[in-house]
Design a protein around this motif. Structure first.
Motif, PDB file in Angstrom:
ATOM      1  N   SER A  36      41.468  49.213  48.584  1.00 50.98           N
ATOM      2  CA  SER A  36      41.466  47.744  48.502  1.00 50.98           C
ATOM      3  C   SER A  36      42.260  47.287  47.285  1.00 50.98           C
ATOM      4  O   SER A  36      42.473  48.051  46.337  1.00 50.98           O
ATOM      5  CB  SER A  36      40.027  47.223  48.394  1.00 50.98           C
ATOM      6  N   LEU A  37      42.680  46.041  47.300  1.00 46.47           N
ATOM      7  CA  LEU A  37      43.394  45.483  46.152  1.00 46.47           C
ATOM      8  C   LEU A  37      42.498  45.474  44.916  1.00 46.47           C
ATOM      9  O   LEU A  37      42.966  45.679  43.798  1.00 46.47           O
ATOM     10  CB  LEU A  37      43.876  44.066  46.476  1.00 46.47           C
ATOM     11  N   ARG A  38      41.225  45.262  45.121  1.00 43.54           N
ATOM     12  CA  ARG A  38      40.284  45.265  43.996  1.00 43.54           C
ATOM     13  C   ARG A  38      40.242  46.643  43.335  1.00 43.54           C
ATOM     14  O   ARG A  38      40.196  46.748  42.104  1.00 43.54           O
ATOM     15  CB  ARG A  38      38.888  44.880  44.479  1.00 43.54           C
ATOM     16  N   GLU A  39      40.276  47.695  44.135  1.00 40.25           N
ATOM     17  CA  GLU A  39      40.271  49.057  43.588  1.00 40.25           C
ATOM     18  C   GLU A  39      41.544  49.344  42.798  1.00 40.25           C
ATOM     19  O   GLU A  39      41.498  50.013  41.758  1.00 40.25           O
ATOM     20  CB  GLU A  39      40.113  50.069  44.722  1.00 40.25           C
ATOM     21  N   ILE A  40      42.672  48.832  43.281  1.00 37.38           N
ATOM     22  CA  ILE A  40      43.932  49.006  42.551  1.00 37.38           C
ATOM     23  C   ILE A  40      43.855  48.314  41.203  1.00 37.38           C
ATOM     24  O   ILE A  40      44.253  48.864  40.173  1.00 37.38           O
ATOM     25  CB  ILE A  40      45.113  48.451  43.373  1.00 37.38           C
ATOM     26  N   ASN A  41      43.311  47.132  41.206  1.00 46.18           N
ATOM     27  CA  ASN A  41      43.157  46.358  39.970  1.00 46.18           C
ATOM     28  C   ASN A  41      42.305  47.133  38.966  1.00 46.18           C
ATOM     29  O   ASN A  41      42.634  47.220  37.774  1.00 46.18           O
ATOM     30  CB  ASN A  41      42.498  45.012  40.293  1.00 46.18           C
ATOM     31  N   ARG A  42      41.224  47.728  39.465  1.00 50.65           N
ATOM     32  CA  ARG A  42      40.315  48.488  38.602  1.00 50.65           C
ATOM     33  C   ARG A  42      40.973  49.782  38.114  1.00 50.65           C
ATOM     34  O   ARG A  42      40.839  50.151  36.945  1.00 50.65           O
ATOM     35  CB  ARG A  42      39.030  48.792  39.359  1.00 50.65           C
TER      36      ARG A  42
END
Length: 223
Positions: A36-42
């Motif tokens: 997910s994009l959220r995982e990439i951000n993290r």
């Protein structure tokens, strides 16, 4: 004011690179539909939870950004390799052309070693079977690769056009998965053994690719 604007611009470039490399790493490990994009951000250690959306906005924009990030160096080095090959048209061989295509990715793998994930990302992108992803790849790389393919066809005049097209498509996939395999090998090594060897690692892959392109057709075998 100019100094502040430059600092802000440099920070934006740095953040964008961090996000792209984090995405490349995660996609390489888990597939382009498994992150997910959220995982990439993290993974990029961004405190601002909306950073990835601010810079890219969508998964496809992130994937296209990875191709763009890698295309600058790879296409430049392929162009240089092709120019060198074309200096002596009479000595052009299938092997020289195939090695010229591989050379930039071999160089990057040698320099970045275990931290380099592009080839495994590319393998995951190819495995996804998503035409829009392949089209992104083509938009960044097909120009120079088309020139290599044209020269390859001239080196193989006895191959029927349909067979040549099929082999070029298979050759592309073999190259992608072969380089992804070399990445895994390099990452698993340690110390001096971690260095990529042209003779031990790259030449066998090139041998296989050359053999696949030059293999006789059924008609030739039957003669």
């Amino acid at each position: 004011m100019a100094a502040k604007q430059k600092a802000k611009s440099d920070k934006a470039i740095e953040t964008r690179q961090l996000l792209l490399r984090a995405a490349e790493r995660l996609y390489a490990k888990r597939g382009i539909d498994g992150v997910s994009l959220r995982e990439i951000n993290r993974e990029a250690q961004q405190k601002n939870s909306s950073a990835i959306h601010y810079y890219f906005g969508s998964r496809d924009a992130v994937i296209d950004g990875i191709f763009e990030m890698r295309a600058t160096y790879i296409n430049r080095r392929r162009r240089e390799a092709l120019d060198e090959i074309n200096k002596d048209p009479e000595s052009i061989t299938v092997r020289k052309l195939i090695f010229g295509v591989l050379l930039p990715q071999v160089e990057l793998l040698s320099e970045e070693k275990g931290s380099y994930y592009y080839n495994r990302f590319l393998a995951q992108a190819a495995l996804s079977g998503q035409e829009e992803v392949r089209q992104m790849w083509r938009s960044h790389f097909s120009g120079i690769l088309g020139e290599f393919s044209l020269l390859l066809s001239r080196c193989l005049p006895s191959l029927p056009a349909q067979v040549l097209r099929q082999r070029l498509a298979i050759h592309t996939d073999f190259t992608i998965y072969g380089m992804a395999g070399l990445e895994r090998v390099v990452e698993s090594r340690s110390g001096e053994d971690a260095l990529l060897s042209i003779e031990k690692d790259v030449d066998p892959l090139v041998d296989m690719l050359v053999g696949a392109m030059q293999a006789p057709t059924n008609t030739e075998v039957a003669r």
